[in-house]
Each structure stands twice: as structure tokens, then as C-alpha cells.
Design a protein around this motif. Structure first.
Motif: not given
Length: 65
Positions: A5-8, A10-11, A14, A22, A25-26
Motif C-alpha cells: 500500500s502507499a502507507k507501506e 512511505k514507511a 522513510d 503521500n 508513495a501512492a
């Protein structure tokens, strides 16, 4: 092996020291997602998947003393 996912993304970025916003990342998640889906049926079945660090060691010729 699941589509990230975009959240993963991004993490992971980082942690690697390459911060992304965001939107980026998406876009990354959307562009690499099909590759994850394509390899899903064979994930975990290849010898290289087991332990990449020992793959070459196991395939190197043995030296007798």
C-alpha cells in the motif's frame, strides 16, 4: 507476498532515508503492484526465495583440504 500500500511504501522510503510524500508513495504502489500480483502464484517456491544470502554459497564448488 501482497501488493504494498502507499502507507507501506512511505514507511519503507522513510526508513531508507528517502522521504516521499503521500502522492508519490501512492504512485509507486500503483506502479509496482502488478509485479507483486504477477509473482504471487510462485512466491516462496523458488530456492532463491528461501535465503538469498546463502544462495551463492550453496551453489559454489566445494574445496577439499
Amino acid at each position: 507476498m501482497t501488493r504494498p500500500s502507499a502507507k507501506e511504501i512511505k514507511a519503507m522510503a522513510d526508513v531508507a532515508g528517502v522521504p516521499v510524500d503521500n502522492e508519490v508513495a501512492a504512485r509507486i504502489a500503483n506502479s509496482i503492484g502488478p509485479a507483486f500480483e504477477g509473482f504471487a502464484p510462485i512466491a516462496g517456491t523458488l530456492p532463491f526465495d528461501l535465503e538469498p544470502a546463502t544462495f551463492l554459497l550453496m551453489h559454489a564448488p566445494k574445496v577439499a583440504k
